[in-house]
Structure formats: structure tokens, C-alpha cells
Design an enzyme around this catalytic site. Structure first.
Site, mmCIF file in Angstrom:
data_model
loop_
_atom_site.group_PDB
_atom_site.id
_atom_site.type_symbol
_atom_site.label_atom_id
_atom_site.label_comp_id
_atom_site.label_asym_id
_atom_site.label_seq_id
_atom_site.Cartn_x
_atom_site.Cartn_y
_atom_site.Cartn_z
ATOM 1 N N THR A 51 0.821 -1.205 0.000
ATOM 2 C CA THR A 51 0.000 0.000 0.000
ATOM 3 C C THR A 51 0.860 1.262 0.000
ATOM 4 O O THR A 51 2.029 1.247 0.380
ATOM 5 C CB THR A 51 -0.922 0.029 1.225
ATOM 6 O OG1 THR A 51 -0.111 -0.001 2.426
ATOM 7 C CG2 THR A 51 -1.855 -1.163 1.236
ATOM 8 N N LYS A 105 8.940 3.835 2.925
ATOM 9 C CA LYS A 105 10.319 4.240 2.609
ATOM 10 C C LYS A 105 10.834 5.282 3.606
ATOM 11 O O LYS A 105 11.235 6.389 3.241
ATOM 12 C CB LYS A 105 10.434 4.779 1.177
ATOM 13 C CG LYS A 105 10.101 3.752 0.098
ATOM 14 C CD LYS A 105 10.321 4.363 -1.295
ATOM 15 C CE LYS A 105 10.090 3.331 -2.390
ATOM 16 N NZ LYS A 105 8.669 2.977 -2.549
ATOM 17 N N ARG A 123 1.422 -1.569 -12.002
ATOM 18 C CA ARG A 123 0.601 -1.210 -13.159
ATOM 19 C C ARG A 123 0.248 -2.394 -14.049
ATOM 20 O O ARG A 123 -0.782 -2.374 -14.731
ATOM 21 C CB ARG A 123 1.316 -0.122 -13.965
ATOM 22 C CG ARG A 123 1.204 1.246 -13.331
ATOM 23 C CD ARG A 123 2.163 2.244 -13.943
ATOM 24 N NE ARG A 123 3.517 2.077 -13.435
ATOM 25 C CZ ARG A 123 4.534 2.860 -13.779
ATOM 26 N NH1 ARG A 123 4.343 3.836 -14.663
ATOM 27 N NH2 ARG A 123 5.730 2.666 -13.263
#
Length: 402
Positions: free
Chosen positions: A68, A100, A371
Site C-alpha cells: 500500500t 520508505k 501497473r
């Protein structure tokens, strides 16, 4: 990076899961991958709660992890967390928040456990850059531990007020609000009630009125009752993978009945959190050098109880004792990749490789696809296609399939 293939490349996930030196969460994930027969992680790069939950429903049966980006969800709230956790439990996958982290220890602790996202309360996995220094790892670990303790224990105080009424027989009675209900989901609770009376002698005499003090019995003094409830809750601990009676990495694992039974036996994830270090990136001309990657590996070895592995482009296990997992992004095929070993990109520096290649040839444990699934007309079918290709690469790598 290694001249000779590391044993983790040829060892089945089910066998790796039995290692007693692994953190509970690593062992659980390896078992989940084996039982569910999927090493696919889908990246949920969507901007609304409804889109996130819809995607989780569509691909949940084909994944072991959902990645997520909570900070791009415009309406992220408790409803988002509750819905995501419910789907993850029902469809058997872990949640990986791609935060991150990359700041000083005090800052990342707050970012991890506080603010509107409160990542440590709901995400099983997160990741971090090491450029602030290795101290970022124990800082995040400490925040995770504190958060889990706070989730296990809550303290609430109920304050009620009332007016003592003196009856004709001279005794006082106090009318107060009802006692608070105890959460039925708590496993243990203890409560203590204390009544605070005015400390003056006249007030104390009001509890045993005499003729001389009759006027005191008509005064509307108040009684304050404070009730404190301490509650503790615990997530169930899954069985040790070494004690599980079946492994779906074996030939009999194709039976869907066995798979459902094994997942039920595995149970929910352990009450713990894990960290992945960003050791390599899939984008062109990135600044994560070979020396930087080596430093990440060294830091991970110093914190094996919290670092599960890496986000990297290849298997980074080199020492005999290394048992780290490798999550590899930049995976795609179809319009993104020309042929199984071809390379494609998005014109913005991202490079893609096929899932089978990444697992079989580079030793990745989990492939991350964004994607390639998100842009598909039928995302459930596309996720299943990626799952099959990545799993096929794994079986070829351990020489179960040729």
C-alpha cells in the site's frame, strides 16, 4: 553479487519456514507463500479507500502480500484500516506499507506510530532507506514494539457523580451513573473504584448525622466515583511451521481442499512487525551503489530479529547464515516486456523484467507488480497470470519443474 548460488535459492519455501532462527513473521510469510502457492505482491497505487478495498477483493486470492501507499489515499481513515484488515484476514495475505522511511530516529518513530496514518498499528511490513544510518533500524523496531504493547493494553477511566441521600434511618445512599461496560473482546481486566468524600469533619459527620448536625443532612454534597479499567488483548500466535502437518509445496499441494485446511491450520499472522531495507532499486541511474547495498546487508545481519529482508533486484544472501527474503519490484510482461527475458520501461526511468525471469534467474522470493495488474481490464485474472508465472519460476529454480 554471490559467485556461488546461495542455498536459499534452491531450498523450498516450506523448508526455509522451519528454520528456528527466523523471526516469527518471516516464518509465517514463508509458510503462507508455500500453502497458498503464491509469491506475488500487488502494489495498490490507488487514491481512494473504495479503490483500495476493491483491488484487495479482486486480487486477494492470488497474492501473499498487498503493498500500500497510504499517503496517496485521499480519504484514508479508520474505515480504510478496518476494511483492509478484514479483507487481509479473510483472503490470507499480509499488508506492506511502502513508506520508505529515511530520516533521523526520533522523526521516523513518530512517522511510524503516530499521525493520521499510524502505520505500525495495521501494517505487518514496512521499509526504510539506510542513508540516515543503521540507527534507523532499532528506532523503528522500538516504535513497533511500543505500538504493539499499547495495542495490547488500554486504560480507561469512568468518572461519575451523584448526590448522597440520607434516609430516615440515618444511612446515606448515593445515586451514580451505571458502571461502564467491559469490552467483550478483552482477555483480562481489572478494575478499582474509589469514592472521594469531602475531608472536613463536618462532611464526615454528615455520614452519621446527629440532632446537633441535622442541618448538615440537608446539604447537597456530592460524591465522585472514579472507575479505572485496565484491559489487555492478544492476537493469537500461529503454530510453528515445523509442527504443521502438511506442506503444499509438495506434490499433494495441488488439492484445493488441502490448501484451505493448511491455511486454516496456519492461522492469523503473529503479533509482530517486520522491516525491509531498500538495498537496490529498479529505476535507471539510481544512486544505490554496490557499497551501499553491502552496507544494507551488514546492517540487516545486525538486526535479524526485525529485518526480514530487502527490496532488491537479486538475491542478496551470501553468508551461510543469511536467510533474508528478497522482494523485487520492476516486474511486468505483455506490453511492458518484450519476451520473457526482454526489458521494457515507462519512459520515466522504470525498468521491467518478467516475473518468471526475476524469480528463476535472480533468486527473488516475492515479485512486486503494480501497473501490470492495475491497468488490466480483468485485474483478478491478470493477478492470477502473474502468480502462475512467478510460481513457475520458483518451481524451476528449485528444480521441481523443468
Amino acid at each position: 553479487m554471490a559467485s556461488k548460488p546461495h542455498p536459499t535459492r534452491s531450498t523450498p519455501f516450506s523448508i526455509r519456514a522451519k528454520s528456528e532462527s527466523l523471526p516469527a513473521l518471516t516464518s509465517y510469510l514463508l509458510s503462507l507463500i508455500s500453502f497458498k502457492q503464491t509469491n506475488l505482491c500487488v502494489s495498490a497505487d490507488v487514491q481512494s479507500t473504495s479503490a483500495l478495498l476493491r483491488l484487495a477483493e479482486e486480487v486477494g486470492d492470488s497474492i501473499c502480500v498487498l503493498k500500500t501507499h497510504a499517503d496517496i489515499v485521499d480519504d484514508f481513515s479508520d474505515r480504510t484500516i478496518k476494511g483492509l484488515r478484514e479483507i487481509a484476514k479473510r483472503k490470507n495475505f499480509l499488508i506492506f506499507e511502502d513508506r520508505k522511511f529515511g530520516d533521523i530516529g526520533n522523526t521516523v518513530q513518530s512517522q511510524y506510530s503516530h499521525g493520521p496514518l499510524r502505520i505500525a498499528t495495521w501494517a505487518h511490513l514496512t521499509n526504510a532507506h539506510l542513508f540516515p544510518g543503521p540507527a534507523i533500524i532499532p528506532a523503528l523496531h522500538s516504535a513497533a514494539t511500543s505500538t504493539l504493547i499499547s495495542l495490547n493494553q488500554s486504560v480507561s477511566t469512568e468518572i461519575s457523580t451523584g448526590t448522597p441521600r440520607t434516609s430516615l434511618d440515618g444511612f446515606s445512599s448515593t445515586t451514580t451513573d451505571p458502571e461502564p461496560d467491559i469490552d467483550p473482546f478483552t482477555s483480562t481486566s481489572s478494575s478499582a473504584s474509589h469514592q472521594f468524600q469531602p475531608s472536613s469533619s463536618k462532611a464526615q459527620n454528615a455520614l452519621s448525622p446527629t440532632v446537633a448536625d441535622f442541618d448538615m443532612t440537608h446539604r447537597r454534597s456530592s460524591v465522585v466515583t472514579a472507575t479505572t479499567t485496565i484491559s489487555q488483548t492478544f492476537e493469537p500466535c500461529p503454530p510453528n511451521p515445523a509442527t504443521l502437518s502438511r506442506s503444499l509445496s509438495s506434490a499433494s499441494g495441488d488439492d484445493p481442499v488441502d490448501r484451505a485446511a493448511a491455511l486454516k491450520e496456519l492461522g492469523p499472522p503473529p503479533h509482530s512487525r517486520g522491516l525491509l531495507l531498500l538495498a537496490q532499486m529498479s529505476s535507471e541511474n539510481n544512486l544505490l551503489t554496490t557499497e551501499y547495498t553491502k552496507t544494507c546487508i551488514s546492517a540487516a545481519r545486525d538486526h535479524k530479529d526485525f529485518v526480514l529482508g530487502f527490496v532488491a533486484q537479486e538475491n542478496l544472501n551470501t553468508d551461510k547464515e543469511d536467510e533474508f527474503l528478497v522482494f523485487t519490484p520492476g516486474v511486468g510482461f505483455g506490453d511492458q516486456v518484450t519476451g520473457n527475458r526482454g526489458k521494457g520501461g515507462d519512459g520515466m526511468g522504470q525498468r521491467w523484467r518478467g516475473p518468471r525471469e526475476v524469480v528463476r534467474d535472480e533468486g527473488a522470493d516475492v515479485v512486486i507488480v503494480g501497473r501490470g495488474v492495475l491497468n488490466a481490464k480483468d485485474r483478478a485474472s491478470e493477478a492470477e497470470r502473474y502468480r502462475w508465472e512467478a510460481w513457475r519460476g520458483y518451481e524451476e529454480r528449485i528444480q521441481r519443474r523443468k
